[in-house]
Every structure is written in structure tokens, then in C-alpha cells.
Design a protein around this motif. Sequence first.
Motif, PDB file in Angstrom:
ATOM      1  N   PRO A 130     -25.340  29.698  19.291  1.00 55.83           N
ATOM      2  CA  PRO A 130     -24.824  29.422  17.957  1.00 55.83           C
ATOM      3  C   PRO A 130     -25.154  27.458  17.382  1.00 55.83           C
ATOM      4  O   PRO A 130     -25.669  27.432  16.585  1.00 55.83           O
ATOM      5  N   ALA A 131     -26.479  27.100  18.079  1.00 59.07           N
ATOM      6  CA  ALA A 131     -27.557  26.460  17.326  1.00 59.07           C
ATOM      7  C   ALA A 131     -28.130  27.032  16.819  1.00 59.07           C
ATOM      8  O   ALA A 131     -27.961  25.912  15.478  1.00 59.07           O
ATOM      9  N   THR A 257     -30.749  24.555  22.397  1.00 59.64           N
ATOM     10  CA  THR A 257     -29.206  24.521  22.473  1.00 59.64           C
ATOM     11  C   THR A 257     -28.504  23.023  21.618  1.00 59.64           C
ATOM     12  O   THR A 257     -27.900  22.508  22.463  1.00 59.64           O
ATOM     13  N   ALA A 258     -29.405  22.556  20.902  1.00 60.83           N
ATOM     14  CA  ALA A 258     -29.209  21.220  20.283  1.00 60.83           C
ATOM     15  C   ALA A 258     -30.112  21.297  19.189  1.00 60.83           C
ATOM     16  O   ALA A 258     -31.082  22.386  18.534  1.00 60.83           O
ATOM     17  N   TYR A 266     -26.875  17.490  17.408  1.00 57.04           N
ATOM     18  CA  TYR A 266     -25.474  18.723  17.933  1.00 57.04           C
ATOM     19  C   TYR A 266     -26.269  19.132  18.741  1.00 57.04           C
ATOM     20  O   TYR A 266     -27.607  20.558  18.553  1.00 57.04           O
ATOM     21  N   ASP A 267     -25.454  19.530  19.857  1.00 58.81           N
ATOM     22  CA  ASP A 267     -25.767  20.264  20.907  1.00 58.81           C
ATOM     23  C   ASP A 267     -24.733  21.630  20.955  1.00 58.81           C
ATOM     24  O   ASP A 267     -23.707  21.081  20.824  1.00 58.81           O
ATOM     25  N   PHE A 268     -25.148  22.112  21.505  1.00 56.96           N
ATOM     26  CA  PHE A 268     -24.287  24.164  21.899  1.00 56.96           C
ATOM     27  C   PHE A 268     -24.846  23.921  22.999  1.00 56.96           C
ATOM     28  O   PHE A 268     -25.567  25.140  23.247  1.00 56.96           O
ATOM     29  N   PRO A 269     -24.333  23.559  24.002  1.00 59.15           N
ATOM     30  CA  PRO A 269     -23.972  24.180  25.342  1.00 59.15           C
ATOM     31  C   PRO A 269     -23.806  25.941  26.102  1.00 59.15           C
ATOM     32  O   PRO A 269     -23.258  25.981  24.772  1.00 59.15           O
TER      33      PRO A 269
END
Lengths: 336, 336
Positions: A130-131, A257-258, A266-269
Amino acid sequence: MKLRWGIISAGKISQDFCAALQLLSKEDHEIIAIAARNLDDAKSLGLQYSVKYCYSDYKEVAQNPEVDAVYIGSINTTHYELARMMLEHGKPVLCEKPLCLNLKQTEALCEFAKKNKVFLMEALWVRLFPAMLHLRKELDNKTVGEVSQVIVSFGVQIQHVERVKKKQLGGGATLDIGIYCAQLASFAYGSETPLKIVTTGHLNEFGVDESSTSVLTYSGNRTATLIMSTKVDLPNEGLIIGDKGTIKVPFRFWCPTAIVTPDKRYDFPLPPSDHKYNFHNSNGLCYEAEHVRQCLNEGLIESPVVPHSETLLLAKILESIRSQVGVHYPEDDKEY
Amino acid sequence: MKLRWGIISAGKISQDFCAALQLLSKEDHEIIAIAARNLDDAKSLGLQYSVKYCYSDYKEVAQNPEVDAVYIGSINTTHYELARMMLEHGKPVLCEKPLCLNLKQTEALCEFAKKNKVFLMEALWVRLFPAMLHLRKELDNKTVGEVSQVIVSFGVQIQHVERVKKKQLGGGATLDIGIYCAQLASFAYGSETPLKIVTTGHLNEFGVDESSTSVLTYSGNRTATLIMSTKVDLPNEGLIIGDKGTIKVPFRFWCPTAIVTPDKRYDFPLPPSDHKYNFHNSNGLCYEAEHVRQCLNEGLIESPVVPHSETLLLAKILESIRSQVGVHYPEDDKEY
């Protein structure tokens, strides 16, 4: 449609892939077969996921009519032959990166898949994170204006690892970690072919590259600098630099993840998982697995996210880099 | 002993140098003469510091018996002639970096100074910063073990600046900012001569380098990567990477006030000053000024911190870099 996976090799990355599949719906993904040179390894991994078929012969996976798609997690030197065998039997293939050892193999394999109309994708998992999808948006939105520099480093102390150290195992920094650097440059510059690639590096005692720095020149006075090392830990981040600032793909840029823009982080865990993985962020392998399922559902024979053209471009870049350092594999002398 | 300075050029860096001298004891430093092509400029700067002699002819500084040492802050193309003129008249010289436009000039000038037994130092001010002295200790103590990678970037948006843009003004990224990158690599690797320098870069429309990336190879499989740009802002930090971690010379590595080791950040604030400087951290110019005074007090004709050997090594590196990008100055065709 449920995708019934055949897994080639029960090594570390295959173990992680199997674990990551557990993060997805059981109605969508099932591990139906595992093959390893050593049957006990296959059985040991198979036991964890109640896998129906465990083999010591990879061909059994190819011939098993219940297998819908094959994940190849064996070492680099085996990718070409194994992927070809699976494709020959009509099995869609997701194969660990780099897809092959050199450009000739990669071209032959992609052509073979296309001719046989079977799905083939290099497991460039990072592209499905997603990142990275967010990074695409930031680049398209020109958040940092016109990009003219990419700086990316990947350095980890893995010189002792047999797979990395030895030529006969397809060793070297370029094949092991280089693709992550090359793919980020290519991602930032819209899969443009570099005008020039200049590399300087060092060989280890077995004749494979232990470190290198490459400068890729693109049209419009744009540059990418790729630094890799198996000797020391580098920043392991990617910087995409334009006239209005820098976007950073921070530490562990290879499974990010970012994304950090000049204004915001922007974080994308990743999906939570209590499995102990061999590699960092391996739960993120679930993204590529689900992507393969969707591609197959749509009847595609190439991934739109990691198309053959991108795999070929990266193979070209990697071949240029490692051959400039002076690495020559026996496979470079063969025809495919 | 009080050092009575003659200042060559009343431009921005000379203005900053004069201001920085005010941070030192008045009993140790005095500005006694300023020369600029335009007398009004000299007078305007001279007025601020009650300077006794203001000239429009540089030679007057050389001939003024009251001048103990000369600071040359004029543009790159004038350094060789002016420094030589000062040395000819027995004046110790602190000359802005890079000392000369090319290696030939640098060699000739250093030889001339040595022959005439007059002090000559390249104004590599960064080397006198307390942060750099601390960095020396960390390197000597092997804080990060055996260093095998140096990564340093210097990028600022200065393509519009005439001095940087035009060939006849000694323009180009290498001459303007490159020395800071080269000096950090050289500092980290103990002034060893690189075995190989490979550079890729881009020229602007006037035929000078607007950006480049250089890979310097040192003995023992060690590497330095120098990235410079006049087009975009780069991280502008230096990373010195060993098998036990990384020492960072953080943002504004070219005039650093901190050193970050894996364990700790060490801060070295500059002397406070309410003067408005043209360039960042120019109050740090006071360190090199005081260093020159101490060298002269000791009767030295070279600085032990910035010896001729280092200036020559840097000149060699810079010449290799810019000539690989394709920059040729008219001065390259002359003999000195």
C-alpha cells in the motif's frame, strides 16, 4: 475463485509466503502442495498448514491437476528451469525475484510464458505494498515537482550467507538485494530505460559482487544513484528528489510501511500477524498473493503492476550492474 | 601576535569573513586593508570595520607592508593569479576553496609558495570546525569499526547564480560545492588517494556540470559515493559507514555543528553572533582565521590541518570529476 497454491521449496522465503497466505481468506487461498528437495522439509512445512500433497520432486507440483498456481521460492539458480517446467504444464507462476539469473534467461522465460499463454509474474512484492501505491499517487501529483534525482541504498551484513557469497548459488549483492534499488529508480522514473548505467564495485573472494554503486542516467538530465553492500548496513531508504522537495521511502524501503513527503508522513501498517517470519515484513507477501489471484480471475497472463516489460527492464539493469563489477555466471555462456 | 588582515574582494564570502573575524579577540585580529575591483565596495565594507586602507587595486594589498596575511574571497577564476601575486610579495595567503581551477594551477601555486617559503592555505574552513575535530576522534577510535562506505550529497538550487552557471566564471557544481563532498571522503579515508574515480553527470547549457555522481574506490574494497547537484536540494549530509554502524555528519555537513554516532549526538554550537551573514554558519569562518594566526605564530608555511598535500589530492579528485562530466576550462590549456 479459490486459488490452490503449489509451493516450490520449503526454504525461508517459502515458509514466509505460506504464513502470509494465512492472512487472506481461506475461501480465496489454499496451499495444496509443497515440494522440496528434501521430502521431510516439505512435510514439515506442509504439516503446519494441513497441505494435501508433499513432494520431493518439483515435477509432481507441475503435474498435479489440483494446483491452480505455483509460487517458486527456491534459490536464484533454479528459477529459470523450475518456472519453465511449471509453465510447460500450464501452471501460472509467481517466481521470486530476480526472476532469472540474467537477461537471456528472463527474455526466454517471458517469451515462453507468452507463447504458452500462461501467467508469469516476478515476485516483486514491494510493488504491491500500500505504501508504494500511495507513492505512485504522490509522484503522479508532482508533490515534489519534477524529479531529477533518486538516491537509494540497500546494505545489510550478509556476506557470510552461502547463497549470497557463492557464485554457483547465484550469489552477489546485485541478485540478492540489487533489484530493490533498481525497481525504485524505475518506479520513480516511470519505467523509462536508462540512457546509461555506470557501475563501480568490489568482488568478494568467490568472484561475486560484495558491493557496488551505480549511476543511472535518464533523459532530461535525471539521475539515479543505487548503492548496495553485503558488508555494511546502509541507510536502506529511498529518496526521490524533485525541485520542490524530497519524498522519502524510509528505512526498510524494500518492504515499506510509510511514505514521507515534505509535508507529511503517511503510514501503511501491514496486516497484523502473530506468525514469526524469517524476513522483515514478510506478512506483506500476502499482497502479491492476492494480486495473483485477482489477475488470474481476470484471465490475465501478465500482472499490470509487475508486467514482463518491467521484469525485463530490471533484468537489463541488474545485468549491466553486476557485469560491470565483473561478475560472470556460467549461465551467461548458455543459450535459452 | 596580532594578525593584520588584507581582504581581497568585498563580495559575499569576504563580507562574511570580515564579520566572523569580529568574533575573535581584537588583540589578535584586525582588518587593515580591503581591495575590490570597485572602490566603493571596498569602502562600504571597510567602513563597517574601520579599515585603514581601501583599494581598487589588489596589488596595493600585496605591497602594503602593514598587511600580515591576505584572505582571498574573489571568484574561482582569479585565485591563482591573486594568490601568486600575494605570495610573490611575501604575504601569507588564506585562499577560498577550491584553491585553483585545476590541478596544474594548484601544483604551480603550492610549489611557488614552498619555493618562496610563504604560508599558503586553502580556506577549507570545514576542517577547522569543532564538529570535524570530534569526528576525527570518533574515526580514530573506530567507533563504527572498519569504514567501507562514505555517502555524501551536496545539492542546492543555485543554477541561476551567474558564478555557478557560467564557464568563464569558473562555474559548475564540482568547483562550487564538490570540494565539500570530496573532502569528507578524504577525511574519512585518511587522505588516501582513491584507486579509481568514476563519474557520471550532466552539463548545463553553458557547458559546466549541473549535477554529478562520483564513485571513488579506495584500497580494501572501500567506496565513497559523492552526489552533487545545483538543481535540487539533496540531503546534504555525510554518512561514514563501518561494520559496526554509521556516523552521520548531519544536514549542512559542509559547516557542521553536530556529529551523530550510533549511540549519541554530539553538538558543537558555533560562537554566537548577531551579524547577518550571507551564507549558513559563516561565523564558523573564525576558526580558520584563528588557525592561520596560530600557524603563522609557529612560523609554519603550511597548515597541518589543511596541508598542501590535501589541497593537491582534492584538486586531483575534483579535476577527475568535472572532466569526466565533460567540463573543460580555458585554463586547462595553459601552462603554469
